[in-house]
Design a protein around this motif. Sequence first.
Motif, PDB file in Angstrom:
ATOM      1  N   CYS A  98     -11.413  -6.094 -12.375  1.00 53.84           N
ATOM      2  CA  CYS A  98     -10.645  -4.923 -12.800  1.00 53.84           C
ATOM      3  C   CYS A  98      -9.266  -4.894 -12.138  1.00 53.84           C
ATOM      4  O   CYS A  98      -9.055  -5.479 -11.081  1.00 53.84           O
ATOM      5  CB  CYS A  98     -11.413  -3.650 -12.461  1.00 53.84           C
ATOM      6  SG  CYS A  98     -13.104  -3.647 -13.122  1.00 53.84           S
ATOM      7  N   THR A  99      -8.348  -4.166 -12.749  1.00 57.16           N
ATOM      8  CA  THR A  99      -6.997  -3.999 -12.221  1.00 57.16           C
ATOM      9  C   THR A  99      -7.047  -3.208 -10.920  1.00 57.16           C
ATOM     10  O   THR A  99      -7.812  -2.249 -10.799  1.00 57.16           O
ATOM     11  CB  THR A  99      -6.126  -3.248 -13.254  1.00 57.16           C
ATOM     12  OG1 THR A  99      -6.156  -3.982 -14.479  1.00 57.16           O
ATOM     13  CG2 THR A  99      -4.706  -3.093 -12.777  1.00 57.16           C
ATOM     14  N   ASP A 100      -6.237  -3.587  -9.954  1.00 57.43           N
ATOM     15  CA  ASP A 100      -6.198  -2.898  -8.674  1.00 57.43           C
ATOM     16  C   ASP A 100      -5.726  -1.453  -8.843  1.00 57.43           C
ATOM     17  O   ASP A 100      -4.906  -1.154  -9.704  1.00 57.43           O
ATOM     18  CB  ASP A 100      -5.240  -3.598  -7.707  1.00 57.43           C
ATOM     19  CG  ASP A 100      -5.721  -4.974  -7.283  1.00 57.43           C
ATOM     20  OD1 ASP A 100      -6.900  -5.298  -7.524  1.00 57.43           O
ATOM     21  OD2 ASP A 100      -4.912  -5.725  -6.717  1.00 57.43           O
ATOM     22  N   ALA A 101      -6.243  -0.582  -7.972  1.00 48.41           N
ATOM     23  CA  ALA A 101      -5.757   0.798  -7.885  1.00 48.41           C
ATOM     24  C   ALA A 101      -4.937   0.898  -6.599  1.00 48.41           C
ATOM     25  O   ALA A 101      -5.332   0.348  -5.565  1.00 48.41           O
ATOM     26  CB  ALA A 101      -6.930   1.774  -7.847  1.00 48.41           C
ATOM     27  N   THR A 102      -3.793   1.576  -6.660  1.00 49.89           N
ATOM     28  CA  THR A 102      -2.940   1.682  -5.476  1.00 49.89           C
ATOM     29  C   THR A 102      -2.449   3.115  -5.274  1.00 49.89           C
ATOM     30  O   THR A 102      -2.374   3.900  -6.219  1.00 49.89           O
ATOM     31  CB  THR A 102      -1.706   0.759  -5.570  1.00 49.89           C
ATOM     32  OG1 THR A 102      -0.933   1.143  -6.705  1.00 49.89           O
ATOM     33  CG2 THR A 102      -2.097  -0.703  -5.667  1.00 49.89           C
ATOM     34  N   ALA A 103      -2.137   3.409  -4.021  1.00 51.20           N
ATOM     35  CA  ALA A 103      -1.495   4.675  -3.656  1.00 51.20           C
ATOM     36  C   ALA A 103      -0.555   4.366  -2.495  1.00 51.20           C
ATOM     37  O   ALA A 103      -0.858   3.506  -1.661  1.00 51.20           O
ATOM     38  CB  ALA A 103      -2.535   5.715  -3.253  1.00 51.20           C
ATOM     39  N   SER A 104       0.584   5.046  -2.459  1.00 56.71           N
ATOM     40  CA  SER A 104       1.577   4.782  -1.415  1.00 56.71           C
ATOM     41  C   SER A 104       2.105   6.078  -0.827  1.00 56.71           C
ATOM     42  O   SER A 104       2.082   7.128  -1.478  1.00 56.71           O
ATOM     43  CB  SER A 104       2.764   3.984  -1.986  1.00 56.71           C
ATOM     44  OG  SER A 104       2.349   2.719  -2.416  1.00 56.71           O
ATOM     45  N   VAL A 105       2.593   5.963   0.399  1.00 60.41           N
ATOM     46  CA  VAL A 105       3.248   7.079   1.071  1.00 60.41           C
ATOM     47  C   VAL A 105       4.367   6.493   1.929  1.00 60.41           C
ATOM     48  O   VAL A 105       4.251   5.377   2.440  1.00 60.41           O
ATOM     49  CB  VAL A 105       2.242   7.901   1.918  1.00 60.41           C
ATOM     50  CG1 VAL A 105       1.663   7.076   3.049  1.00 60.41           C
ATOM     51  CG2 VAL A 105       2.861   9.188   2.425  1.00 60.41           C
ATOM     52  N   ASP A 106       5.469   7.246   2.063  1.00 58.61           N
ATOM     53  CA  ASP A 106       6.574   6.828   2.931  1.00 58.61           C
ATOM     54  C   ASP A 106       6.512   7.614   4.228  1.00 58.61           C
ATOM     55  O   ASP A 106       6.305   8.836   4.208  1.00 58.61           O
ATOM     56  CB  ASP A 106       7.929   7.080   2.264  1.00 58.61           C
ATOM     57  CG  ASP A 106       8.209   6.113   1.129  1.00 58.61           C
ATOM     58  OD1 ASP A 106       7.681   4.985   1.165  1.00 58.61           O
ATOM     59  OD2 ASP A 106       8.952   6.491   0.209  1.00 58.61           O
ATOM     60  N   ILE A 107       6.724   6.908   5.342  1.00 60.82           N
ATOM     61  CA  ILE A 107       6.813   7.560   6.646  1.00 60.82           C
ATOM     62  C   ILE A 107       8.144   7.157   7.261  1.00 60.82           C
ATOM     63  O   ILE A 107       8.472   5.967   7.345  1.00 60.82           O
ATOM     64  CB  ILE A 107       5.640   7.174   7.567  1.00 60.82           C
ATOM     65  CG1 ILE A 107       4.318   7.658   6.939  1.00 60.82           C
ATOM     66  CG2 ILE A 107       5.842   7.763   8.962  1.00 60.82           C
ATOM     67  CD1 ILE A 107       3.090   7.351   7.760  1.00 60.82           C
ATOM     68  N   THR A 108       8.916   8.164   7.661  1.00 60.42           N
ATOM     69  CA  THR A 108      10.206   7.933   8.299  1.00 60.42           C
ATOM     70  C   THR A 108      10.037   8.082   9.805  1.00 60.42           C
ATOM     71  O   THR A 108       9.477   9.081  10.277  1.00 60.42           O
ATOM     72  CB  THR A 108      11.266   8.927   7.783  1.00 60.42           C
ATOM     73  OG1 THR A 108      11.396   8.740   6.368  1.00 60.42           O
ATOM     74  CG2 THR A 108      12.611   8.707   8.453  1.00 60.42           C
ATOM     75  N   VAL A 109      10.503   7.085  10.526  1.00 61.63           N
ATOM     76  CA  VAL A 109      10.449   7.100  11.987  1.00 61.63           C
ATOM     77  C   VAL A 109      11.864   7.341  12.496  1.00 61.63           C
ATOM     78  O   VAL A 109      12.790   6.598  12.146  1.00 61.63           O
ATOM     79  CB  VAL A 109       9.886   5.771  12.533  1.00 61.63           C
ATOM     80  CG1 VAL A 109       9.839   5.789  14.058  1.00 61.63           C
ATOM     81  CG2 VAL A 109       8.502   5.492  11.947  1.00 61.63           C
ATOM     82  N   VAL A 110      12.018   8.398  13.293  1.00 69.51           N
ATOM     83  CA  VAL A 110      13.332   8.765  13.824  1.00 69.51           C
ATOM     84  C   VAL A 110      13.342   8.520  15.331  1.00 69.51           C
ATOM     85  O   VAL A 110      12.283   8.480  15.972  1.00 69.51           O
ATOM     86  CB  VAL A 110      13.669  10.243  13.505  1.00 69.51           C
ATOM     87  CG1 VAL A 110      13.784  10.454  11.997  1.00 69.51           C
ATOM     88  CG2 VAL A 110      12.653  11.189  14.118  1.00 69.51           C
TER      89      VAL A 110
END
Length: 170
Positions: free
Chosen positions: A144-156
């Motif tokens: 089956c086709t992969d399932a993905t989820a993403s999030v961005d984290i900014t490091v200051v």
Amino acid sequence: DTLCESTFNETYCVAANAGVTYSWSVTGAGNTIVGATNGTCISVNWGTNSGSVIITETIGTTGCSDADTLPVIINLTHSASITLADDTICLNATSLVNGAAANGAVSWTTTGGTLSSYTTAVTTFTGTTVGTFTLTMTVTNPPCTDATASVDITVVPAPVAGAGPDPATA
């Protein structure tokens, strides 16, 4: 044979033999043959249940028959989600990333920083350099086709306390 949930018009065939008739059937709730069941080929709509394709060949002159069964495993739809919204943290701080995965194997990638686990849905990100980094969780369940989820984290940069010289000694 291994297929993904809700695979439609999957074709199965046998070689044609003179004087032989064919009878096909499928097992598993919700799995159906589309069209005729008596030719050398059939088309099957697979639902969410594993089952089998069964072909019975009968020789017309003798009435002798033989059946063959092909098991079919249905991989359920897999999913990936992350409940953390895009986040901002200080350098060397951590952020708990709550992922959720179903019906597959988890792997994480990141464009920077480190993760406490690269193979579990829940992991902790550590910001080791300043910048914005994308964390992607992928859930796989071949074919089956992969399932993905993403999030961005900014490091200051972390703040540096600088109270200045002590006025009593200045």
